[in-house]
Design a protein around this motif. Structure first.
Motif, mmCIF file in Angstrom:
data_model
loop_
_atom_site.group_PDB
_atom_site.id
_atom_site.type_symbol
_atom_site.label_atom_id
_atom_site.label_comp_id
_atom_site.label_asym_id
_atom_site.label_seq_id
_atom_site.Cartn_x
_atom_site.Cartn_y
_atom_site.Cartn_z
ATOM 1 N N TRP A 49 -22.502 26.485 30.802
ATOM 2 C CA TRP A 49 -22.333 27.271 31.898
ATOM 3 C C TRP A 49 -21.601 28.769 31.428
ATOM 4 C CZ3 TRP A 49 -23.072 28.751 36.830
ATOM 5 C CH2 TRP A 49 -22.914 29.086 37.380
ATOM 6 N N ALA A 50 -21.000 28.362 30.229
ATOM 7 C CA ALA A 50 -20.239 29.963 29.014
ATOM 8 C C ALA A 50 -20.730 30.776 29.120
ATOM 9 C CB ALA A 50 -19.251 29.239 28.403
ATOM 10 N N ALA A 51 -22.404 30.269 28.293
ATOM 11 C CA ALA A 51 -22.560 30.405 27.597
ATOM 12 C C ALA A 51 -24.352 31.342 28.521
ATOM 13 C CB ALA A 51 -24.201 29.538 26.942
ATOM 14 N N LEU A 52 -24.676 30.318 29.360
ATOM 15 C CA LEU A 52 -25.473 31.381 30.511
ATOM 16 C C LEU A 52 -24.632 32.404 31.260
ATOM 17 C CD1 LEU A 52 -26.076 27.813 32.750
ATOM 18 C CD2 LEU A 52 -28.115 29.742 31.802
ATOM 19 N N ARG A 53 -23.612 32.615 31.636
ATOM 20 C CA ARG A 53 -22.544 33.584 32.111
ATOM 21 C C ARG A 53 -23.185 34.316 30.901
ATOM 22 N NH1 ARG A 53 -16.372 34.326 32.378
ATOM 23 N NH2 ARG A 53 -15.862 35.539 33.532
ATOM 24 N N GLN A 264 -30.077 29.681 37.885
ATOM 25 C CA GLN A 264 -29.317 28.447 37.855
ATOM 26 C C GLN A 264 -27.974 29.075 38.212
ATOM 27 O OE1 GLN A 264 -29.874 25.561 34.357
ATOM 28 N NE2 GLN A 264 -30.817 27.384 33.494
ATOM 29 N N THR A 265 -27.762 29.913 37.346
ATOM 30 C CA THR A 265 -25.773 30.936 38.066
ATOM 31 C C THR A 265 -25.719 30.936 39.379
ATOM 32 O OG1 THR A 265 -26.191 32.766 37.057
ATOM 33 C CG2 THR A 265 -25.467 31.500 35.761
ATOM 34 N N LEU A 266 -26.899 31.492 40.063
ATOM 35 C CA LEU A 266 -26.877 32.176 40.737
ATOM 36 C C LEU A 266 -25.938 30.714 42.291
ATOM 37 C CD1 LEU A 266 -26.307 34.541 43.336
ATOM 38 C CD2 LEU A 266 -28.730 34.682 43.380
ATOM 39 N N PRO A 267 -27.481 29.707 42.777
ATOM 40 C CA PRO A 267 -27.100 29.567 43.447
ATOM 41 C C PRO A 267 -25.129 28.146 43.580
ATOM 42 C CG PRO A 267 -28.918 28.953 42.643
ATOM 43 C CD PRO A 267 -28.414 30.246 42.199
ATOM 44 N N ILE A 319 -24.602 39.996 41.125
ATOM 45 C CA ILE A 319 -25.267 39.631 41.774
ATOM 46 C C ILE A 319 -25.324 38.693 43.178
ATOM 47 C CG2 ILE A 319 -26.925 38.747 39.402
ATOM 48 C CD1 ILE A 319 -24.971 36.357 40.015
ATOM 49 N N ARG A 320 -24.203 39.585 43.780
ATOM 50 C CA ARG A 320 -23.632 39.277 45.532
ATOM 51 C C ARG A 320 -23.735 37.391 46.057
ATOM 52 N NH1 ARG A 320 -23.376 43.954 44.693
ATOM 53 N NH2 ARG A 320 -25.411 45.911 45.124
ATOM 54 N N CYS A 321 -22.935 36.865 44.754
ATOM 55 C CA CYS A 321 -22.999 35.354 44.538
ATOM 56 C C CYS A 321 -21.754 34.702 45.749
ATOM 57 C CB CYS A 321 -22.602 34.746 43.471
ATOM 58 S SG CYS A 321 -20.734 35.380 42.783
ATOM 59 N N VAL A 382 -21.615 36.921 36.193
ATOM 60 C CA VAL A 382 -22.062 38.225 34.742
ATOM 61 C C VAL A 382 -20.576 38.448 34.398
ATOM 62 C CG1 VAL A 382 -24.115 38.658 36.027
ATOM 63 C CG2 VAL A 382 -22.522 38.979 37.369
ATOM 64 N N ALA A 383 -19.455 37.982 34.399
ATOM 65 C CA ALA A 383 -18.830 38.707 33.994
ATOM 66 C C ALA A 383 -17.874 39.981 34.555
ATOM 67 C CB ALA A 383 -18.789 37.944 32.277
ATOM 68 N N ILE A 384 -18.029 40.020 35.003
ATOM 69 C CA ILE A 384 -17.041 41.652 35.749
ATOM 70 C C ILE A 384 -15.884 41.179 35.623
ATOM 71 C CG2 ILE A 384 -17.235 43.282 37.647
ATOM 72 C CD1 ILE A 384 -19.511 41.800 38.140
#
Ligand code: SF4
Lengths: 474, 216
Positions: A49-53, A264-267, A319-321, A382-384
């Motif tokens: 997850w951290a790498a995807l983020r 992968q990250t949005l849903p 990304i409005r999750c 997305v680490a805002i």
């Protein structure tokens, strides 16, 4: 932005009313806690997850840094695939473009997929004034539209309504918009969903024009992506002859491959599912499948202002999750309406004042509508760094106002509201980053941005928030 | 007379000015996993089965020889008397059903589709980790409306060749110029007090048939 929320009182007044509404608070609490627990489980399934983020953050940063290049590339690809691209500098221009496109078809009604961009520009109201009926087809949006109400959450816009209220709205209002609610409609979710299915199906089947937003646009291929659950999106994207998509310029991603990160990250961040039930991807038009005419309206409407702000531009990565809403102790108590825009919660508190500027009371108060606990940053796929942007915008508001100024007062009231709600605040303070972002300067050290590295450290600056506040603000 | 700059030019100029002094973004690192699943076709197929079922698809397994009877049984048990047939669907798949065939050639109107009970299709591929089937409109899959309007969708997945473990393994095998539909379980909503309800606008029932052992 939209006229929908013009005349909103500033955050504390709206929040105060929300806190007095027991139904709203109970619904919100249940919703945010349920979704946040599920989300944590869905995220834990992926050990990278951290790498995807980090990849998501960097893809978006690269996109923003070269946004002009990618937008031109997107325009070329969409055009090559048979679509037509339009550019809208502001809400008025976007509304005008869409209205003209609908009028050119000769139709007086359109079906709509839930879209924050079209809410932002107040498209439905504009179309209505031009004699065009715009039907929202997402179940929650239908509830909001029939109830003459406003959405209160990005993902579950009608979360402030319970099943009894929804049944009453359906019984009273469906008939005046089309097929009435079935006789003897009960308040079970299954029956309510069935009533929506019947009510909307007749609209889908006869629809000639569909209007959507998009979650992603791929510059390389010209592909648009819409993720959803109900199938109303698929209906609007495939059954009409003409499709018009209104999309913020920041929604572009450079390559087809980039979707592997966000799908992968949005849903998982959003509905806490491994994958949402339906994802539609289309590239221009396809013979014998779906709309014969496709228009893409690229929307600025304040985004280039946000882009010009070196601290604030990271908000355009969003990304409005809605994950940040569900962990926010202030959102949980205040509800989405209190934020006075289509973007509620922590992301709304930083995006809205950037898109609209900070000259109104509500917009000036938003950067103060937070306990700065940092939970929003921790969950953001997305680490805002929302707390960082909040502090930055506070400085901006303070600079514009000055002691005793109208904006200063609105801001102080919002801050006061947060301080007056000990459980909102305590929830924030329990997260040890509470003091991390209180000071406008960043914490020293290379790891300061990675709050997950820091949250277990008890020796963060010891000064309690309330003490600091008293010293600095009173 | 100087022409007004178009909105396109104004927006692009504003975009470029906004980031003119911004530092380069760090290169995108792709050090996330390509897959979270061991590279074992049987295990990947089991995972697909499990994740499809977890999101309330009804999953069945068979061999090429058993497929026609299984398709017929699924349609019959759901009370489907008419079935939409996409162009290019292998004729044998519907050999055992007595449901009335409604070929999509010429194209059925939305109203005609609404009067059809079921649709049977193949797929482009399936993703095990997310429990997703992907349709790209190729032979035997039909246009997008076909798998949307009828209330029952029976989808045939050929294993192992159409099954991949993960999203990153799926995208390179898909053609973005085709209209793609990703389906993970039946239509669903959680909009009413977060209670999950299956079937709002899309098919209320998704039956997935996993066919192992090579099927042409
Ligand atoms: S700011 Fe981050 S967490 Fe909040 S909605 Fe946007 S992407 Fe999701």
């Amino acid at each position: 932005m939209s006229g929908t929320f013009v005349g909103m009182p500033s955050f504390p007044k709206a929040a105060h009313e929300a806190v007095g509404d027991a139904t709203l608070r109970a619904n919100l609490r249940h919703a945010t806690h349920t979704i946040r627990d599920k989300r944590a489980r869905a995220v834990a399934e992926l050990d990278d997850w951290a790498a995807l983020r980090e990849a998501g953050k960097r893809i978006k940063d690269d996109t923003l840094r070269h946004l002009g290049t990618y937008l031109v590339r997107l325009e070329e690809a969409v055009t090559r695939a048979g679509g037509t691209v339009h550019w809208a500098a502001d809400a008025a221009e976007a509304n005008r473009i869409v209205t003209d496109l609908v009028k050119a078809t000769g139709e007086t009604e359109v079906v709509k997929v839930k879209s924050m961009a079209t809410q932002e520009i107040g498209l439905n109201e504009h179309l209505e004034a031009e004699g065009i009926a715009a039907y929202e087809t997402d179940l929650a949006e239908l509830i909001v539209q029939l109830g003459e109400d406003r959405p209160s959450h990005i993902l579950v816009p009608a979360i402030h309504r319970n099943r009894g209220e929804i049944r009453d709205i359906f019984r009273e209002k469906m008939g005046s918009w089309g097929r009435p609610a079935p006789e003897g409609l009960s308040d079970t979710p299954a029956e309510l969903a069935e009533a929506a299915r019947l009510h909307l199906r007749e609209k889908f089947l006869r629809a000639k024009v569909g209007i959507s937003g998009a979650n992603f646009m791929v510059a390389e291929t010209g592909t648009l992506v819409v993720v959803e659950s109900e199938g109303n999106g698929r209906m609007c994207l495939t059954l009409p002859e003409t499709l018009i998509s209104v999309v913020g310029i920041e929604k572009v991603v450079p390559t087809w491959r980039d979707l592997e990160v966000f799908l992968q990250t949005l849903p998982r961040s959003s509905t806490a599912e491994r994958m949402n039930p339906y994802t539609s991807m289309w590239t221009g038009t396809t013979d014998d499948d779906g709309p014969r005419t496709f228009h893409l309206v690229l929307l600025d409407n304040g985004r280039t202002d946000a882009l010009a702000d070196e601290v604030g531009r990271q908000a355009l990565r969003c990304i409005r999750c809605s994950a940040c809403l569900n962990v926010c102790p202030v959102y949980e108590r205040a509800g989405g309406h209190a934020y006075g825009s289509v973007y509620p919660g922590p992301i709304g508190a930083i995006l809205t004042p950037q898109l609209r500027g900070t000259t109104s009371d509500i917009d000036a108060s938003l950067p103060y509508a937070s306990s700065l606990c940092g939970a929003c940053y921790d969950v953001c796929p997305v680490a805002i760094d929302i707390p960082e942007v909040l502090v930055h915008l506070r400085e901006r508001v303070a600079g514009e106002g000055g002691k005793g100024h109208r904006l200063e007062k609105a801001a102080m009231k919002a801050a006061g509201w947060v301080l007056d709600h000990p459980s909102a605040l305590a929830a924030g303070e329990r997260l040890a980053s509470a003091t991390r972002k209180l000071h406008p300067k960043r914490l020293p050290g290379p790891g300061a941005r990675q709050w997950s590295d820091h949250r277990d450290l008890p020796e963060l600056p010891a000064e309690p928030f309330r003490d600091w506040w008293k010293k600095n603000r009173t | 007379m100087t022409p007004q700059p178009s909105s396109r030019d104004r927006i692009l100029a504003r975009v470029r000015a906004a980031v003119a002094d911004a530092p380069e973004a760090p290169a995108v690192a792709r050090d996330y996993r390509t897959s979270h699943t061991a590279d074992d076709p049987a295990g990947v197929l089991d995972l697909l089965h499990e994740n499809l079922a977890d999101y309330r698809a009804h999953v069945h397994r068979t061999t090429p020889d058993g497929l026609p009877a299984l398709v017929a049984r699924r349609l019959a048990e759901r009370g489907a008397r008419t079935v939409a047939v996409p162009p290019g669907l292998p004729a044998g798949w519907l050999a055992a059903t007595d449901a009335v065939r409604r070929p999509d050639e010429p194209r059925l109107t939305p109203y005609e589709l609404d009067g059809v009970d079921a649709v049977v299709t193949g797929c482009a591929l399936a993703i095990a980790e997310t429990g997703t089937i992907v349709l790209d409109g190729g032979p035997g899959q039909g246009r997008r409306a076909l798998t949307l309007v009828p209330d029952l969708h029976v989808c045939v997945v050929r294993a192992p060749e159409q099954v991949v473990a993960s999203v990153p393994l799926a995208l390179p095998r898909l053609d973005p110029t085709l209209p793609l539909t990703w389906i993970s379980g039946p239509s669903a909503t959680s909009d009413i007090e977060l209670d999950r309800v299956e079937g709002v606008h899309g098919p209320r029932t998704l039956e997935v048939i996993l066919v192992a052992g090579g099927l042409t």
